[in-house]
Motif scaffolding. Structure first.
Motif, PDB file in Angstrom:
ATOM      1  N   ALA A 183       0.825  -1.204   0.000  1.00  0.00           N
ATOM      2  CA  ALA A 183       0.000   0.000   0.000  1.00  0.00           C
ATOM      3  C   ALA A 183       0.863   1.260   0.000  1.00  0.00           C
ATOM      4  N   ALA A 184       1.960   1.233   0.766  1.00  0.00           N
ATOM      5  CA  ALA A 184       2.851   2.389   0.819  1.00  0.00           C
ATOM      6  C   ALA A 184       3.512   2.629  -0.536  1.00  0.00           C
ATOM      7  N   TRP A 185       3.915   1.560  -1.208  1.00  0.00           N
ATOM      8  CA  TRP A 185       4.519   1.712  -2.527  1.00  0.00           C
ATOM      9  C   TRP A 185       3.485   2.184  -3.555  1.00  0.00           C
ATOM     10  N   ARG A 186       2.227   1.776  -3.388  1.00  0.00           N
ATOM     11  CA  ARG A 186       1.177   2.277  -4.291  1.00  0.00           C
ATOM     12  C   ARG A 186       1.035   3.788  -4.138  1.00  0.00           C
ATOM     13  N   ALA A 187       1.034   4.255  -2.895  1.00  0.00           N
ATOM     14  CA  ALA A 187       0.956   5.697  -2.645  1.00  0.00           C
ATOM     15  C   ALA A 187       2.186   6.411  -3.204  1.00  0.00           C
ATOM     16  N   ALA A 188       3.354   5.775  -3.076  1.00  0.00           N
ATOM     17  CA  ALA A 188       4.577   6.366  -3.606  1.00  0.00           C
ATOM     18  C   ALA A 188       4.510   6.488  -5.125  1.00  0.00           C
ATOM     19  N   GLY A 189       4.003   5.455  -5.779  1.00  0.00           N
ATOM     20  CA  GLY A 189       3.888   5.494  -7.232  1.00  0.00           C
ATOM     21  C   GLY A 189       3.000   6.631  -7.709  1.00  0.00           C
ATOM     22  N   ALA A 190       1.860   6.795  -7.059  1.00  0.00           N
ATOM     23  CA  ALA A 190       0.954   7.881  -7.432  1.00  0.00           C
ATOM     24  C   ALA A 190       1.619   9.237  -7.225  1.00  0.00           C
ATOM     25  N   ALA A 191       2.349   9.372  -6.109  1.00  0.00           N
ATOM     26  CA  ALA A 191       3.002  10.646  -5.810  1.00  0.00           C
ATOM     27  C   ALA A 191       4.132  10.950  -6.786  1.00  0.00           C
TER      28      ALA A 191
END
Length: 499
Positions: A90-98
């Motif tokens: 989930a954290a990497w998903r947020a990082a990708g979007a950012a």
């Protein structure tokens, strides 16, 4: 769609993204945020620069926090410090979007991945990038030419060995493509999106995947087979209803899952007409149908060994002299009847037909329906959380776990036994929309009456609120979210792994 590639030794890096994380339990005077050791050999001068920058910019290291540094006449000329928080998917998903949003003016970004990164992190990162980069365009609208500034077209993931991550990247791509297709269907204005148009889009998309079959029932066939709910809801429109059936039948499947999605291509409320404000976004009232057909196409793209049939009952709920009325009695597929207390509670009428047909004719092991069904969902759970109902604790827990892993949110609500009496009608088997409150719960109880022998193998998800985003947030973009596609593909993937 944005190109994402796994590379070992990238050349000519203009924009470099480095992951950083918070230090748990760090004392005063110690670094609060530190760079993550990557498989890419980062020059010493950049490491020194990052160590100096982090305290100055007060980076928290939280997932999705990005600091962009300009480095004139140096290589790389832009540096992005990307928070990965706990480092889970989930954290990497947020990082990708950012990263996507911070780097939209770049032509290419290289992300230095941790040396020991898990495949799940690559999946999350790629999903975040692909979903955040989504933009809806009308079918005849050309791609924007921009103002001459670069547009991010490529992200390189620098890893020590691509092989362990290729499958995760392929899964992320199929998931993102399916979600984007559901968003496209839902965002399309209803001036174009008739039931016939929707059916044509599904058939065209399915044609790209070997093994998918699509059947479409038109009004005459619906009448001949007794789909009274779909016909009633579509009776007020000049654009007749349809029932789309899309099937994925791999030879090695051990389980058959039927997915049913509400497909109201526009909802005026019918004779129980909505106020203007409530009608403006009713092009999204087929979000459930979009999700189930897109998930089935995604499952075919991934060649999941699970038999899947998706049913999309499609109708346009309009006001006219031929529209159905509050107080009418409708005979559904299979024979149950409903007294319609409110023509704006139309979604459950089309779902009832499709669910009864699924139980009677398709013999599934599991039945899951998704629907933008009630405003009560948002009242109870807010804008980002769907309501989930099931008589099976095991099934409910499995689907809820899939929502969490997929990055979507749902909460289980009760099928209250003492509310069942509210469904009783003097004219028919059921009231379609009792007026005693608890609108989402009562809608679920009504639908349960059409599950037959699958009552304990059924999940209903009321996803009206999270089907639409008012603005960009994480991997969501303003407009349709494609809610449910990621959850269904996670759950179907887990079924295939369970064998």
């Amino acid at each position: 769609m944005l190109a994402i590639r796994l590379v070992v030794d990238p050349d000519g890096i203009d924009a470099l993204a480095l992951p950083v994380r918070p230090v748990e339990g760090a004392a005063d005077g110690e670094p609060q945020v530190v760079p993550v050791e990557t498989g890419l050999a980062v020059p010493t001068e950049i490491v020194t620069e990052v160590d100096a920058l982090l305290p100055q910019v007060e980076h928290t290291g939280a997932a999705g926090v990005v600091y962009r540094s300009i480095r004139p006449v140096q290589t790389p000329s832009r540096l992005l410090l990307v928070g990965i928080g706990t480092g889970d998917e989930a954290a990497w998903r947020a990082a990708g979007a950012a990263v996507y949003r911070a780097g939209t003016r770049e032509s290419s970004i290289t992300i230095a991945m941790p040396a020991d990164v898990e495949p799940a992190a690559v999946r999350g990162l790629a999903e975040g990038l692909w979903l955040a980069s989504y933009r809806f365009r009308m079918p005849d609208q050309p791609a924007p030419t921009g103002d001459g500034a670069p547009v991010l077209g490529e992200v390189l993931l620098a890893v020590t060995d691509p092989a362990p991550y290729e499958a995760a990247l392929a899964i992320a791509r199929a998931t993102a493509e399916a979600t984007r297709f559901a968003r496209d269907l839902t965002n399309t204005p209803s001036s174009l999106k008739s039931p016939q148009w929707f059916a044509e889009q599904v058939a065209a998309a399915a044609a790209h995947h070997e093994g998918l079959t699509v059947g479409v029932r038109e009004p005459e066939q619906l009448a001949a087979e007794g789909f009274g709910g779909i016909l009633a809801v579509g009776s007020g429109s000049a654009r007749g209803p349809r029932l789309v059936e899309i099937s994925w039948r791999p030879a090695n499947a051990q389980t058959h899952v039927v997915l049913v999605g509400k497909g109201i291509t526009f909802d005026t409320g019918g004779i129980s007409i909505k106020p203007r404000e409530a009608m403006k976004l009713m092009r999204k009232d087929m979000g459930g149908a979009a999700a189930v057909v897109a998930a089935t196409i995604g499952a075919a793209a991934l060649r999941l060994p699970v038999q899947i049939t998706a049913l999309a009952p499609l109708a346009e709920n309009m006001v006219s002299g031929s529209a159905f009325r509050p107080g009418d009695v409708i005979r559904h597929y299979g024979g149950l009847t409903s007294e319609t207390t409110n023509s704006d509670a139309e979604g459950r009428l089309v779902l009832a037909d499709a669910m009864a047909y699924a139980v009677d004719r398709l013999a599934p092991d599991l039945l899951i329906d998704l629907a933008t069904l009630t405003g009560a969902n948002a009242v109870a759970l807010g804008k980002r959380t769907a309501a989930l109902y099931s008589d099976s604790d095991e099934l409910a827990e499995a689907v809820l776990a899939a929502t969490t892993e997929a990055g979507e949110k749902a909460w289980r609500l009760p099928l209250a036994a003492d509310y069942v009496e509210y469904l009783g009608s003097e004219l028919a088997d059921l009231y379609s929309a009792p007026t005693q409150g608890a609108g989402s719960v009562l809608a679920a109880l009504y639908l349960r009456e059409f599950t037959g022998k699958l009552r304990d193998r059924w999940v209903h998800i009321d996803m009206s609120a999270p089907s639409w985003a008012e603005g960009d947030a994480g991997e969501l973009t303003k407009g349709a979210t494609g809610w449910g596609v990621r959850t269904l593909l996670r759950y179907l993937g887990q079924l295939s792994e369970a064998g």
